[in-house]
Write an enzyme that holds these catalytic residues in place. Structure first.
Site, short mmCIF file in Angstrom:
data_model
loop_
_atom_site.label_atom_id
_atom_site.label_comp_id
_atom_site.label_asym_id
_atom_site.label_seq_id
_atom_site.Cartn_x
_atom_site.Cartn_y
_atom_site.Cartn_z
N SER A 48 0.81 -1.22 0.00
CA SER A 48 0.00 0.00 0.00
C SER A 48 0.84 1.27 0.00
CB SER A 48 -0.93 0.01 1.21
OG SER A 48 -0.18 -0.08 2.41
N GLY A 62 -2.04 -4.16 1.04
CA GLY A 62 -2.15 -5.40 1.82
C GLY A 62 -1.18 -6.50 1.41
N ASN A 72 4.07 -5.83 5.94
CA ASN A 72 2.83 -6.56 6.24
C ASN A 72 3.10 -7.97 6.76
OD1 ASN A 72 1.00 -4.49 5.58
ND2 ASN A 72 1.16 -4.97 3.41
N ASP A 92 -5.17 7.12 9.87
CA ASP A 92 -4.81 5.80 10.42
C ASP A 92 -3.42 5.80 11.06
OD1 ASP A 92 -3.01 5.70 8.27
OD2 ASP A 92 -4.10 4.16 7.17
N HIS A 114 -0.36 5.25 6.95
CA HIS A 114 -0.12 5.57 5.54
C HIS A 114 0.14 7.06 5.35
CE1 HIS A 114 -2.39 1.74 5.33
NE2 HIS A 114 -1.51 1.50 4.38
#
Length: 196
Positions: A24, A61, A89, A172, A175
């Site tokens: 991402s 993801g 991730n 969040d 990011h």
């Protein structure tokens, strides 16, 4: 970026391809198409009249295992410079550093076999502050180990100067926002352009 008009494509037929392959952070989660760091790198390339076109193959993801499966589908894509950004991730999903190294090495080997003259760059990551001890050390060594083993151009921490700063990230806290991506592109460009 990769959605050029036909006139642009005619002019850029001799352009070499920089493929950004990541998760991402590369895809530009939550951003408009021209705000992710690969798009900003394309702007810098264009401003210096360099014959390179950027392809953003980021997927939100994505794990190293997902990247290992996906890289095989990109074997027809022409690649002159391959920029790899994967791994963060994995730790969030409990994938061991040993498995991450194995998957990322597969991706690097696959690209080298398909494109023997390719130039390689690795974008490293750091763990959030709530990770400590052995996990932190092991994870940090993944990228340094791979970069040294494969003689890759190396940026130790993609989010340097951006991570943890709420003014440079989306709500969040993970990011980057548009300003954050500008800093990332600004940090990355002086390193990347040494191999263009």
């Amino acid at each position: 970026m990769s959605n050029l008009t036909s006139a642009d494509q005619f002019e850029n037929t001799s352009a070499k391809t920089i493929l950004f392959f990541g998760d991402s952070l590369t895809a530009g989660f939550g951003m408009a198409q021209n705000q992710d760091f690969p798009a900003l790198i394309q702007e810098k390339i264009n401003s210096q009249n360099l014959a390179y076109k950027v392809v953003n193959a980021g997927l939100s993801g994505e794990t190293s295992a997902g990247g290992k499966a996906r890289i095989v589908n990109l074997q027809e894509q022409s690649v002159d410079v391959f920029v790899l950004e994967l791994g963060i991730n994995d730790i969030l999903r409990g994938i061991t550093p040993t498995e991450t190294i194995s998957n990322l090495q597969f991706i690097i080997d696959f690209v080298k076999i398909k494109h023997p003259d390719v130039k390689l760059m690795l974008l490293g990551m750091e763990l959030p502050s709530f990770f400590t001890g052995h996990t932190l050390t092991e994870f940090r060594m993944i990228f340094r180990h791979l970069a040294e083993k494969n003689t890759m151009l190396f940026m130790p921490f993609l989010l340097h100067g951006v991570a943890g700063n709420r003014l440079l990230n989306l709500a969040d806290g993970v990011h980057p926002n548009a300003k954050g991506y500008e800093i990332i592109a600004g940090n990355l460009w002086p390193i990347l352009k040494t191999i263009l």
